[in-house]
Scaffold this motif. Structure first.
Motif, mmCIF file in Angstrom:
data_model
loop_
_atom_site.group_PDB
_atom_site.id
_atom_site.type_symbol
_atom_site.label_atom_id
_atom_site.label_comp_id
_atom_site.label_asym_id
_atom_site.label_seq_id
_atom_site.Cartn_x
_atom_site.Cartn_y
_atom_site.Cartn_z
ATOM 1 N N ASP A 31 14.957 4.226 20.783
ATOM 2 C CA ASP A 31 14.592 2.872 21.179
ATOM 3 C C ASP A 31 13.102 2.626 21.006
ATOM 4 O OD1 ASP A 31 14.366 4.872 23.191
ATOM 5 O OD2 ASP A 31 14.039 3.334 24.708
ATOM 6 N N ARG A 32 12.274 3.658 21.225
ATOM 7 C CA ARG A 32 10.833 3.516 21.079
ATOM 8 C C ARG A 32 10.387 3.845 19.655
ATOM 9 N NH1 ARG A 32 7.648 5.545 26.373
ATOM 10 N NH2 ARG A 32 6.120 4.196 25.336
ATOM 11 N N ALA A 33 11.148 4.646 18.969
ATOM 12 C CA ALA A 33 10.753 5.069 17.615
ATOM 13 C C ALA A 33 10.964 3.968 16.580
ATOM 14 C CB ALA A 33 11.542 6.312 17.210
ATOM 15 N N GLU A 34 12.023 3.182 16.726
ATOM 16 C CA GLU A 34 12.402 2.245 15.672
ATOM 17 C C GLU A 34 11.310 1.222 15.379
ATOM 18 O OE1 GLU A 34 16.169 -0.604 14.367
ATOM 19 O OE2 GLU A 34 16.064 0.216 16.416
ATOM 20 N N ASP A 35 10.763 0.598 16.413
ATOM 21 C CA ASP A 35 9.743 -0.426 16.197
ATOM 22 C C ASP A 35 8.496 0.159 15.550
ATOM 23 O OD1 ASP A 35 11.249 -2.496 17.134
ATOM 24 O OD2 ASP A 35 10.440 -2.454 19.169
ATOM 25 N N ARG A 36 8.072 1.342 16.002
ATOM 26 C CA ARG A 36 6.865 1.932 15.438
ATOM 27 C C ARG A 36 7.053 2.270 13.967
ATOM 28 N NH1 ARG A 36 3.097 3.230 19.425
ATOM 29 N NH2 ARG A 36 1.667 3.171 17.637
ATOM 30 N N LEU A 37 8.203 2.815 13.606
ATOM 31 C CA LEU A 37 8.458 3.127 12.198
ATOM 32 C C LEU A 37 8.534 1.859 11.355
ATOM 33 C CD1 LEU A 37 11.064 6.017 12.544
ATOM 34 C CD2 LEU A 37 8.731 6.205 11.671
ATOM 35 N N ARG A 38 9.154 0.820 11.904
ATOM 36 C CA ARG A 38 9.252 -0.434 11.142
ATOM 37 C C ARG A 38 7.872 -1.028 10.889
ATOM 38 N NH1 ARG A 38 12.526 -2.762 14.160
ATOM 39 N NH2 ARG A 38 14.408 -2.399 12.932
ATOM 40 N N HIS A 39 7.031 -1.031 11.908
ATOM 41 C CA HIS A 39 5.679 -1.562 11.722
ATOM 42 C C HIS A 39 4.898 -0.703 10.731
ATOM 43 C CE1 HIS A 39 6.168 -3.218 16.055
ATOM 44 N NE2 HIS A 39 6.680 -4.042 15.162
ATOM 45 N N GLY A 40 5.079 0.602 10.794
ATOM 46 C CA GLY A 40 4.354 1.480 9.889
ATOM 47 C C GLY A 40 4.748 1.299 8.446
ATOM 48 N N LEU A 41 6.015 1.037 8.188
ATOM 49 C CA LEU A 41 6.479 0.894 6.807
ATOM 50 C C LEU A 41 6.254 -0.504 6.247
ATOM 51 C CD1 LEU A 41 9.782 2.980 6.860
ATOM 52 C CD2 LEU A 41 7.834 3.314 5.345
ATOM 53 N N THR A 42 6.057 -1.488 7.118
ATOM 54 C CA THR A 42 5.836 -2.856 6.638
ATOM 55 C C THR A 42 4.511 -2.936 5.870
ATOM 56 O OG1 THR A 42 7.049 -3.776 8.515
ATOM 57 C CG2 THR A 42 5.562 -5.256 7.329
ATOM 58 N N GLY A 43 4.579 -3.352 4.631
ATOM 59 C CA GLY A 43 3.382 -3.494 3.815
ATOM 60 C C GLY A 43 2.831 -2.193 3.268
ATOM 61 N N TYR A 44 3.584 -1.091 3.374
ATOM 62 C CA TYR A 44 3.095 0.189 2.878
ATOM 63 C C TYR A 44 3.020 0.166 1.350
ATOM 64 C CZ TYR A 44 2.100 5.127 3.703
ATOM 65 O OH TYR A 44 1.473 6.346 3.814
ATOM 66 N N ASP A 45 2.000 0.828 0.803
ATOM 67 C CA ASP A 45 1.775 0.847 -0.643
ATOM 68 C C ASP A 45 3.016 1.389 -1.362
ATOM 69 O OD1 ASP A 45 0.949 1.153 -3.243
ATOM 70 O OD2 ASP A 45 -0.828 2.347 -2.798
ATOM 71 N N PRO A 46 3.705 0.575 -2.180
ATOM 72 C CA PRO A 46 4.950 1.026 -2.823
ATOM 73 C C PRO A 46 4.730 2.152 -3.835
ATOM 74 C CG PRO A 46 4.266 -1.110 -3.694
ATOM 75 C CD PRO A 46 3.382 -0.823 -2.523
ATOM 76 N N LEU A 47 3.492 2.357 -4.276
ATOM 77 C CA LEU A 47 3.227 3.430 -5.234
ATOM 78 C C LEU A 47 3.211 4.809 -4.559
ATOM 79 C CD1 LEU A 47 0.432 1.812 -7.433
ATOM 80 C CD2 LEU A 47 2.878 2.007 -7.926
ATOM 81 N N ARG A 48 3.102 4.835 -3.245
ATOM 82 C CA ARG A 48 3.073 6.108 -2.532
ATOM 83 C C ARG A 48 4.506 6.510 -2.183
ATOM 84 N NH1 ARG A 48 -1.798 6.000 1.751
ATOM 85 N NH2 ARG A 48 -1.167 8.188 1.844
ATOM 86 N N ALA A 49 5.239 6.900 -3.233
ATOM 87 C CA ALA A 49 6.675 7.134 -3.092
ATOM 88 C C ALA A 49 6.983 8.295 -2.155
ATOM 89 C CB ALA A 49 7.289 7.401 -4.475
ATOM 90 N N ARG A 50 6.165 9.345 -2.179
ATOM 91 C CA ARG A 50 6.467 10.505 -1.332
ATOM 92 C C ARG A 50 6.431 10.128 0.140
ATOM 93 N NH1 ARG A 50 2.111 14.779 -1.802
ATOM 94 N NH2 ARG A 50 1.007 13.099 -0.745
ATOM 95 N N GLU A 51 5.348 9.436 0.564
ATOM 96 C CA GLU A 51 5.234 9.080 1.967
ATOM 97 C C GLU A 51 6.355 8.136 2.394
ATOM 98 O OE1 GLU A 51 2.545 9.825 0.189
ATOM 99 O OE2 GLU A 51 2.035 11.458 1.555
ATOM 100 N N ILE A 52 6.665 7.144 1.564
ATOM 101 C CA ILE A 52 7.733 6.212 1.924
ATOM 102 C C ILE A 52 9.062 6.954 2.033
ATOM 103 C CG2 ILE A 52 9.021 4.179 1.194
ATOM 104 C CD1 ILE A 52 6.497 3.106 -0.082
ATOM 105 N N SER A 53 9.316 7.874 1.107
ATOM 106 C CA SER A 53 10.548 8.662 1.167
ATOM 107 C C SER A 53 10.624 9.464 2.461
ATOM 108 C CB SER A 53 10.628 9.602 -0.045
ATOM 109 O OG SER A 53 11.781 10.419 0.014
ATOM 110 N N LEU A 54 9.512 10.113 2.828
ATOM 111 C CA LEU A 54 9.478 10.878 4.074
ATOM 112 C C LEU A 54 9.757 9.988 5.279
ATOM 113 C CD1 LEU A 54 6.399 13.249 3.621
ATOM 114 C CD2 LEU A 54 8.752 13.958 4.069
ATOM 115 N N TYR A 55 9.078 8.845 5.328
ATOM 116 C CA TYR A 55 9.209 7.977 6.491
ATOM 117 C C TYR A 55 10.596 7.349 6.568
ATOM 118 C CZ TYR A 55 4.125 8.526 6.327
ATOM 119 O OH TYR A 55 2.849 9.048 6.276
#
Length: 617
Positions: A485-509
């Motif tokens: 319940d606490r993790a979902e919002d933080r992950l969503r905010h973190g991934l919003t607007g993340y650099d799409p070229l950084r494929a490794r980090e996005i895949s991990l997250y």
């Protein structure tokens, strides 16, 4: 208004994430609808970057039981009283409030590191009575004690008893020890056990062929070929010229926990000016520093298996220059700092390539180099990185101790962003150890520190830490603590607007987001995230993403009756079979862990799967 709003939140014992949840949970009444509050928006309100809208202002007032003037949203109307005199001004009351907040921040930081300062010291790590606060430190509030003239054997790299050089000095012999130690990690003479860095004699390291000496770094940095071109091959990584000599026992006995505590207690050694070899001046030292920054940013877009060979060659070339050139003490310290940064980067990238034993050895050598270079913040970063790897692959309790040691060593002397980074890794260590309350308190300190960031005061290597990365780490912590319940919002905010070229980090997250959905019982959404992660992983060559995907595949295997799970399984298997080294790492042939075999790796067959970089952060 920003300081007042933050004080009210902290007085109620809430983090920004917790306050957002409380605001969203306010009851609807009299036409009032609470806002869809987010931690990021609250952070902007507290920083004064965004003025709260009507819904937010009413919600803050209702939750805290105060009026708008008391929160600094507007001036009081004629005859309207304001409890405590908070009117949002900038007079003496505001100045006093800021000073009070500074004191509270110092107290909160001290709370994070207090346990480390009370730990018993490793045998022989310091004289009786030495410790934090026992003597003048290298800087204000650094938390480190001076103990000049009482350097334990092997604690500063000054060489064995009876060797040339001053006690507690960094000499050419010290550089030779460091070069041999790091060469063992590259060439495969080190132990395959990851944590702590185990011993291994460099005597087993193959000697370079004639004319194969590592040269001074300076060759152009070549970005590896695209993933679709197949696995890239790199030239064998030659060892430094002195690496074939017998490695002294002091380097064999290096241990990350012991070195971390010695760094906490002892002053940096004096760098002795060398008088024979190629001259290195400030211009070349600056060039080396610039190349370190280039490699660090390359790691943002390239996988560890592809980049590890390039960084290893740069590291060995730089440490060879440190050993063979002549320079004054100031340039020597800059070179040691560059070597330490390359060690941190090599350790991170080696871990991303799945070579955890080599990663531990790189980081341990880097702690020694950073200490000798007098770079307190960098040494703390290395110890913190070692803690991060330790909690992931070995003992979470030992990782907590290392992370606390890193925080204790910098005290309040480091920039706010640097301390936020160290505290972020400490929060993760607490999460891995199952310490929920300590993790939550540490995450709150991270937010408060990041609110005070000053880019002009930051070291270059902390450039990557931003609000998105802090949100992602918080989301990972709450996922680890099984609080979806606490993790979902933080992950969503973190991934919003993340650099799409950084494929490794996005895949991990995305894999962490998938795990959150599994904890919530939403298998179909978990499969959507897992599919996205697997397709992104096919573009990189990272052991970390491969490991996370294997974990997800195992957990989803218990839901074979769900159609989305079967579809994910088919795509995942196809990617593993068709993508070289991707889709979970099933189809590629990553470089083996040094020391995994009982014999050294011949230089003719040593591989450096060169193509991409990793987080230092």
């Amino acid at each position: 208004m920003p300081n007042i709003l933050r004080r009210f939140r902290e007085a109620h014992g809430l983090t920004q994430d917790g306050l957002a949840g409380r605001l969203r949970g306010l009851p609807e009444k009299s036409g009032f609808t609470p806002p869809a509050a987010t931690a990021e928006m609250i952070r902007r309100h507290e920083l004064g970057k965004v003025f709260p809208g009507v819904a937010y202002r009413r919600s803050y007032c209702q939750l805290f039981g105060v009026t708008e003037p008391e929160l600094g949203f507007r001036l009081p109307l004629p005859g309207e009283s304001v409890a405590g005199g908070h009117t949002g001004g900038s007079g003496p009351r505001a100045v006093a409030a800021d000073a009070e907040m500074d004191a509270e921040m110092d107290a909160a930081w001290s709370g994070l590191v207090g346990l480390a300062g009370r730990r018993s010291q490793p045998p022989g790590s310091a004289r009786p009575g030495s410790g934090p606060g026992s003597g003048p430190g290298p800087g204000p509030g650094s938390g480190r004690a001076a103990s000049a003239g009482s350097v334990p054997p092997g604690s500063t790299g000054g060489g064995p008893s009876g060797s040339a050089g001053l006690p507690g000095a960094w000499t050419r012999r010290s550089s030779e020890l460091l070069a041999a130690y790091l060469a063992a990690a590259v060439q495969g003479a080190g132990s395959a056990r990851p944590w702590p860095a185990a011993s291994g004699a460099a005597a087993g390291t193959p000697s370079p062929a004639a004319g194969g000496r590592v040269t001074v770094p300076g060759a152009p940095i070549v970005v590896p070929a695209a993933r679709s071109a197949g696995p890239a091959r790199a030239r064998p990584v030659p060892a430094p010229a002195a690496a074939a000599a017998t490695q002294p026992a002091q380097a064999d006995e290096w241990d990350s926990v012991r070195l971390a505590h010695e760094w906490l207690l002892l002053e940096p050694p004096q760098v002795v000016e060398l008088a024979a070899g190629r001259h290195v001046g400030a211009a070349l030292a600056e060039k080396v520093e610039g190349r370190v920054g280039q490699f660090r940013r390359l790691d943002d877009y390239v996988g560890g298996r592809d980049l590890v060979g390039l960084v290893e060659r740069e590291l060995l070339g730089t440490v060879t220059m440190l050993r063979e050139a002549i320079y004054d003490a100031a340039v020597g310290r800059r070179l040691l700092s560059s070597v330490a940064q390359l060690c941190q980067l090599a350790g991170w990238i080696a871990a991303d390539a799945g070579r955890h034993g080599a990663a531990g050895r790189f980081l341990t050598g880097g702690i020694r180099a950073a200490h000798a270079g007098g770079d307190t913040a960098l040494a703390a970063n290395l110890i913190s990185t070692q803690a991060y790897q330790t909690v992931n692959h070995a003992d979470p309790r030992q990782g907590v101790l290392l992370a606390q040691t890193a925080c204790a060593g910098v005290g309040r002397s480091a920039s706010a962003t640097t301390r936020a980074l160290l505290a972020d890794r400490l929060a993760w260590a607490h999460a891995r150890a199952g310490e929920r309350r300590a993790c939550e308190q540490t995450l709150a300190v991270v937010e408060r520190l990041y609110d005070r960031t000053d880019p002009a005061a930051d070291p270059e290597w902390v450039y990557w830490l931003d609000a998105r990365e802090i949100d992602v780490m918080a989301g990972r912590c709450w996922t680890e603590l099984r609080r979806p319940d606490r993790a979902e919002d933080r992950l969503r905010h973190g991934l919003t607007g993340y650099d799409p070229l950084r494929a490794r980090e996005i895949s991990l997250y995305e894999t962490w987001f998938a795990e959150v959905h599994l904890q919530q019982g939403d298998v179909e959404r978990a499969c959507e995230r897992a599919l996205r992660a697997a397709r992104l992983d096919a573009r990189v060559n990272s052991a970390r993403t491969a490991e996370r995907l294997r974990m997800l595949a195992r957990r989803l295997g218990g839901y074979r009756s769900v159609r989305a799970v079967r579809e994910f399984g088919e795509v995942y298997r196809t990617l593993r079979e068709t993508v070289p080294g991707g889709g979970g790492g099933g189809g590629g042939r990553p470089r083996p862990e040094p020391g995994a075999a009982n014999r050294p790796v011949p230089p003719a067959t040593a591989r450096a799967d060169a193509r991409r970089p990793a987080y230092g952060g």
